[in-house]
Design a protein around this motif. Structure first.
Motif, PDB file in Angstrom:
ATOM      1  N   VAL A  83      38.055 -47.301 -68.868  1.00 28.29           N
ATOM      2  CA  VAL A  83      37.385 -48.277 -70.072  1.00 28.29           C
ATOM      3  C   VAL A  83      38.012 -49.656 -69.688  1.00 28.29           C
ATOM      4  O   VAL A  83      39.221 -49.856 -69.262  1.00 28.29           O
ATOM      5  CB  VAL A  83      37.877 -47.463 -71.238  1.00 28.29           C
ATOM      6  N   GLY A  84      37.198 -50.587 -70.031  1.00 27.33           N
ATOM      7  CA  GLY A  84      37.688 -52.019 -69.945  1.00 27.33           C
ATOM      8  C   GLY A  84      37.858 -52.426 -68.712  1.00 27.33           C
ATOM      9  O   GLY A  84      38.091 -53.807 -68.325  1.00 27.33           O
ATOM     10  N   GLY A  85      37.292 -51.619 -67.645  1.00 26.91           N
ATOM     11  CA  GLY A  85      37.382 -52.038 -66.108  1.00 26.91           C
ATOM     12  C   GLY A  85      35.958 -52.676 -65.829  1.00 26.91           C
ATOM     13  O   GLY A  85      35.001 -52.454 -66.311  1.00 26.91           O
ATOM     14  N   ASP A  86      36.129 -53.700 -65.038  1.00 27.32           N
ATOM     15  CA  ASP A  86      34.906 -54.376 -64.593  1.00 27.32           C
ATOM     16  C   ASP A  86      34.443 -53.459 -63.550  1.00 27.32           C
ATOM     17  O   ASP A  86      35.010 -52.951 -62.435  1.00 27.32           O
ATOM     18  CB  ASP A  86      35.119 -55.712 -63.914  1.00 27.32           C
ATOM     19  N   LEU A  87      33.012 -53.371 -63.365  1.00 31.29           N
ATOM     20  CA  LEU A  87      32.449 -52.412 -62.386  1.00 31.29           C
ATOM     21  C   LEU A  87      32.623 -52.977 -60.934  1.00 31.29           C
ATOM     22  O   LEU A  87      32.918 -52.165 -59.999  1.00 31.29           O
ATOM     23  CB  LEU A  87      30.852 -52.488 -62.678  1.00 31.29           C
ATOM     24  N   GLU A  88      32.666 -54.231 -60.790  1.00 29.84           N
ATOM     25  CA  GLU A  88      32.925 -54.996 -59.571  1.00 29.84           C
ATOM     26  C   GLU A  88      34.268 -54.498 -59.028  1.00 29.84           C
ATOM     27  O   GLU A  88      34.508 -54.496 -57.733  1.00 29.84           O
ATOM     28  CB  GLU A  88      32.637 -56.234 -59.470  1.00 29.84           C
ATOM     29  N   TYR A  89      35.146 -54.329 -59.616  1.00 23.31           N
ATOM     30  CA  TYR A  89      36.746 -53.882 -59.350  1.00 23.31           C
ATOM     31  C   TYR A  89      36.944 -52.299 -59.201  1.00 23.31           C
ATOM     32  O   TYR A  89      37.870 -52.111 -58.771  1.00 23.31           O
ATOM     33  CB  TYR A  89      37.780 -54.618 -60.085  1.00 23.31           C
ATOM     34  N   THR A  90      36.039 -51.500 -59.757  1.00 23.03           N
ATOM     35  CA  THR A  90      36.287 -50.071 -59.556  1.00 23.03           C
ATOM     36  C   THR A  90      36.028 -49.751 -58.221  1.00 23.03           C
ATOM     37  O   THR A  90      34.738 -50.158 -57.376  1.00 23.03           O
ATOM     38  CB  THR A  90      35.172 -49.359 -60.398  1.00 23.03           C
ATOM     39  N   ASP A  91      36.745 -48.791 -57.667  1.00 24.44           N
ATOM     40  CA  ASP A  91      36.491 -48.355 -56.120  1.00 24.44           C
ATOM     41  C   ASP A  91      35.372 -47.530 -56.079  1.00 24.44           C
ATOM     42  O   ASP A  91      34.881 -46.759 -56.775  1.00 24.44           O
ATOM     43  CB  ASP A  91      37.819 -47.726 -55.648  1.00 24.44           C
ATOM     44  N   GLU A  92      34.857 -47.734 -54.721  1.00 21.20           N
ATOM     45  CA  GLU A  92      33.532 -47.170 -54.481  1.00 21.20           C
ATOM     46  C   GLU A  92      33.308 -45.546 -54.707  1.00 21.20           C
ATOM     47  O   GLU A  92      32.372 -45.218 -55.251  1.00 21.20           O
ATOM     48  CB  GLU A  92      33.396 -47.377 -53.060  1.00 21.20           C
ATOM     49  N   VAL A  93      34.618 -45.216 -54.378  1.00 24.31           N
ATOM     50  CA  VAL A  93      34.389 -43.484 -54.782  1.00 24.31           C
ATOM     51  C   VAL A  93      34.307 -43.032 -56.202  1.00 24.31           C
ATOM     52  O   VAL A  93      33.610 -42.318 -56.486  1.00 24.31           O
ATOM     53  CB  VAL A  93      35.659 -42.949 -54.035  1.00 24.31           C
ATOM     54  N   THR A  94      34.834 -43.811 -57.108  1.00 24.83           N
ATOM     55  CA  THR A  94      35.108 -43.417 -58.331  1.00 24.83           C
ATOM     56  C   THR A  94      33.483 -43.736 -58.953  1.00 24.83           C
ATOM     57  O   THR A  94      33.063 -43.233 -59.577  1.00 24.83           O
ATOM     58  CB  THR A  94      36.195 -44.221 -59.119  1.00 24.83           C
ATOM     59  N   LEU A  95      33.069 -44.998 -58.664  1.00 25.76           N
ATOM     60  CA  LEU A  95      31.932 -45.698 -59.022  1.00 25.76           C
ATOM     61  C   LEU A  95      30.801 -44.516 -58.635  1.00 25.76           C
ATOM     62  O   LEU A  95      29.804 -44.145 -59.473  1.00 25.76           O
ATOM     63  CB  LEU A  95      31.641 -46.959 -58.252  1.00 25.76           C
ATOM     64  N   ALA A  96      30.830 -44.026 -57.240  1.00 26.77           N
ATOM     65  CA  ALA A  96      29.905 -43.045 -56.757  1.00 26.77           C
ATOM     66  C   ALA A  96      29.665 -41.667 -57.703  1.00 26.77           C
ATOM     67  O   ALA A  96      28.813 -41.233 -58.119  1.00 26.77           O
ATOM     68  CB  ALA A  96      30.250 -42.897 -55.329  1.00 26.77           C
ATOM     69  N   ARG A  97      30.914 -41.188 -58.003  1.00 24.72           N
ATOM     70  CA  ARG A  97      31.177 -40.025 -58.784  1.00 24.72           C
ATOM     71  C   ARG A  97      30.582 -40.366 -60.112  1.00 24.72           C
ATOM     72  O   ARG A  97      30.103 -39.469 -60.784  1.00 24.72           O
ATOM     73  CB  ARG A  97      32.589 -39.771 -58.779  1.00 24.72           C
ATOM     74  N   ALA A  98      30.935 -41.587 -60.612  1.00 24.34           N
ATOM     75  CA  ALA A  98      30.289 -41.913 -62.003  1.00 24.34           C
ATOM     76  C   ALA A  98      29.098 -42.185 -62.252  1.00 24.34           C
ATOM     77  O   ALA A  98      28.379 -41.526 -63.149  1.00 24.34           O
ATOM     78  CB  ALA A  98      31.098 -43.127 -62.485  1.00 24.34           C
ATOM     79  N   LEU A  99      28.526 -42.350 -61.052  1.00 23.14           N
ATOM     80  CA  LEU A  99      26.992 -42.361 -60.786  1.00 23.14           C
ATOM     81  C   LEU A  99      26.415 -41.242 -60.794  1.00 23.14           C
ATOM     82  O   LEU A  99      25.498 -40.670 -61.494  1.00 23.14           O
ATOM     83  CB  LEU A  99      26.668 -43.206 -59.882  1.00 23.14           C
ATOM     84  N   SER A 100      26.950 -40.157 -60.088  1.00 24.71           N
ATOM     85  CA  SER A 100      26.420 -38.845 -59.861  1.00 24.71           C
ATOM     86  C   SER A 100      26.485 -37.805 -61.083  1.00 24.71           C
ATOM     87  O   SER A 100      25.886 -36.881 -61.364  1.00 24.71           O
ATOM     88  CB  SER A 100      26.821 -38.380 -58.639  1.00 24.71           C
ATOM     89  N   ASN A 101      27.600 -38.332 -61.984  1.00 29.98           N
ATOM     90  CA  ASN A 101      27.786 -37.566 -62.961  1.00 29.98           C
ATOM     91  C   ASN A 101      27.512 -38.207 -64.378  1.00 29.98           C
ATOM     92  O   ASN A 101      27.957 -38.082 -65.454  1.00 29.98           O
ATOM     93  CB  ASN A 101      29.591 -37.194 -63.188  1.00 29.98           C
ATOM     94  N   ARG A 102      26.428 -39.155 -64.253  1.00 29.60           N
ATOM     95  CA  ARG A 102      26.058 -40.041 -65.386  1.00 29.60           C
ATOM     96  C   ARG A 102      25.617 -39.057 -66.533  1.00 29.60           C
ATOM     97  O   ARG A 102      24.957 -37.994 -66.370  1.00 29.60           O
ATOM     98  CB  ARG A 102      24.830 -41.031 -64.836  1.00 29.60           C
TER      99      ARG A 102
END
Lengths: 368, 198
Positions: free
Chosen positions: B176-195
């Motif tokens: 929360v409060g995190g910028d998408l561009e600074y989120t590491d790729e792995v977390t972001l990929a998992r967040a996408l697949s668990n949307r």
């Protein structure tokens, strides 16, 4: 990205060097032991913060000195100049980029991408499957950080599972415990296999084209993913079935015998396995085609044209291949070539340097 | 080199056994303590003694506590139909800080790791299964997102599947409060697949 200027101080056999570089092609010739590869090593360092010849940074400091400096001016694809300075002081290395200190050195990796082609690379086509997996893993990790993370996780699970197999062999645990790790292994393993296969699928056509251009249409190069399991694995279910089918063997060996850590890439020319049946010349052409793929892939993935270093490779190709290499390379960015013998390039648009005992002298291109 | 006082030497040696503390740091700590007033050092010593004498594991959830059962297990307003499974007492603290969870906990005391010789019998899994016999509706698996934490969650979910208890795993995603561009790729990929659907 291209390196327009290189400065070296007390680096290997270079006491002091300051040279302007050619934007496309730089040829370094000279006898062995004069310092040709040292130049490539310093450029490699600027990109990847380490050497490709030694794991000890202190070895690059000139003998009898405490500090060495490598500095380079890079020009981005948009024409902006970036200055990078790397000072090795004893064991400590400090780096600055455009005057600002770089605290995490690994942040630099990928900013000035580079592809090296050295004599050791022949292992990719002629060596064990481990060499080809390494090629694939390093390339995919550079271009995609989540591949690297998954790879690390896979290796961790693998170690845990192998330990369990050993315990199972001694009948110290129940099989249910192993099934858990089969599932996590299948998840990470499937993701790796999927990334690798997609990559191979994407490069299959360009690789074929590069090869036919280098070899003057002598043969069709194809690349395939070779599973270590009997059946191909695409889904987690198939992965677990494959694990089940080798269960007895794995327990007996206390080792996981199928999966991405055992898979291979098979290269064939007109159906013949390159590793077993290709001539040395053919293998060199295959390697060159793979390196061009590496170059192109990094360029599209990172969005920056990598610098290409060819260490002692070019002169070993026959004239026909040399000509085609030259024509293919010229489609890319900046290239550095070392050679013990003189190279006559079909184009005068290059800089040739004569390397003698830690010094570079630019050769005036003389009309023939 | 040793000091001329054995008492100092022993203190240094004991302190250097602590995680993250080497001999140099231990020496620095000892000198710091020597310069302090006697009272404050005594109260530190008393706190350490109290740790070993008064603190124990809750026999129900295995969180650290001074009373039996622990304050959370005994709390009348806590939802007793839901249990959150974590690896360590620290994790209870983290979830309590959210103020969003009002059920009970179960502290496993680690995660499955064959390399370190930790199997299901070394964790408090049997105790967890026993607790499930009392009217529990949901089990939340909040083990770490490491290979070991995932394996542990998977192991427990297999056991509870047969018992017919709803078992969930905490989601992974963008802070929360995190910028998408600074989120590491792995977390972001998992967040996408668990949307999730809005």
């Amino acid at each position: 990205m291209l390196l327009s200027r290189l400065l070296l101080k007390q680096f290997r056999n270079y006491t002091e060097l300051d040279i302007e570089l050619h934007p496309h092609l730089n040829i370094l010739t000279g006898e062995n032991g004069q310092g040709k590869t040292n130049i490539l090593e310093s450029i490699y360092c600027l990109s990847l913060v380490k050497s490709f010849r030694t794991s000890k940074d202190t070895e690059m400091v000139q003998f009898g000195r405490d500090t060495s400096t490598i500095a380079g001016d890079y020009q981005s694809d948009h024409g902006v100049t970036h200055k990078i300075v790397m000072i090795q002081n004893g064991r400590r290395k400090s780096i600055s980029l455009d005057g600002k200190r770089v605290i995490r050195h690994s942040d630099l990796i990928g900013q000035f991408p580079l592809v090296l082609f050295s004599p050791e690379d022949h292992r990719i086509t002629s060596g064990t499957p481990a060499e080809r997996r390494k090629f694939l893993d390093i390339l995919l990790s550079q271009a995609n950080r989540s591949y690297l993370k998954t790879l690390q996780e896979y290796q961790r699970i693998l170690r845990q599972r192998n330990q369990l197999l050993a315990l199972l062999a001694e009948k110290k645990i129940s099989i249910q415990e192993l099934e858990i790790w089969n599932e996590t292994l299948a998840e990470a393993g499937c993701s790796l296999i999927d990334s690798r296969r997609k990559f191979l699928h994407n490069i299959a056509e360009p690789l074929k084209e590069y090869y036919s251009s280098i070899s003057e249409n002598k043969g069709v190069l194809e690349i395939h993913y070779a599973h270590s399991s009997v059946e191909e694995i695409e889904t987690k279910e198939q992965y677990q079935e494959a694990l089940a089918s080798v269960f007895g063997k794995e327990v007996a060996l206390s080792k996981t015998i199928i999966g991405p850590h055992r898979d291979d890439i098979v290269l064939t020319i007109d159906g013949r396995d390159v590793r077993k049946h290709a001539s040395r010349g053919e293998q060199k052409s295959v390697l060159l085609a793979l390196k061009l793929i590496e170059l192109n892939y990094l360029k599209t993935k990172i969005g920056v044209t990598p610098v290409l270093l060819l260490d002692d490779i070019y002169s070993e190709l026959d004239t026909g291949r040399q000509k085609h290499v030259f024509e293919t390379i010229c489609r890319f960015g900046q290239t550095f070539i070392t050679s013990a013998t003189r190279i006559n390039f079909p184009s005068p648009d290059n800089s040739t340097f004569i390397v003698t005992n830690g010094n570079l002298v630019r050769q005036q291109s003389s009309p023939k | 080199m040793d000091f001329t006082s054995d008492v100092v030497n022993i203190a240094v040696e004991e302190l250097s056994k602590l995680p993250g503390i080497g001999k140099k740091t231990a020496q620095r700590l000892v000198f710091f303590l020597l310069k302090q007033e006697g009272e404050s050092v005594k109260s530190l010593a008393a706190a350490l003694v109290a740790l070993t004498e008064r603190v124990r594991y809750c026999p129900v959830c295995f969180n650290i506590t001074e009373q039996t059962p622990c304050a959370i297990c005994e709390h009348p307003k806590r939802d007793r139909h839901i249990i959150c499974v974590v690896e360590e007492p620290n994790d209870v603290l983290a979830i309590e800080r959210t103020g969003e969870y009002h059920g009970l906990y179960h502290v496993l005391g680690g995660a499955l790791s064959p390399l370190e010789g930790i199997g299901p019998d070394n964790l408090r899994i049997r105790e967890l299964i026993k607790r499930l016999q009392d009217d529990v509706d949901e089990l939340i698996l909040a083990t770490n997102a490491s290979a070991e934490g995932e394996a542990t969650a998977l192991y427990i979910s297999k056991l509870t599947r047969d018992l017919g208890i709803k078992t969930t795993r905490i989601a992974r995603g963008v802070p929360v409060g995190g910028d998408l561009e600074y989120t590491d790729e792995v977390t972001l990929a998992r967040a996408l697949s668990n949307r999730t659907e809005l």
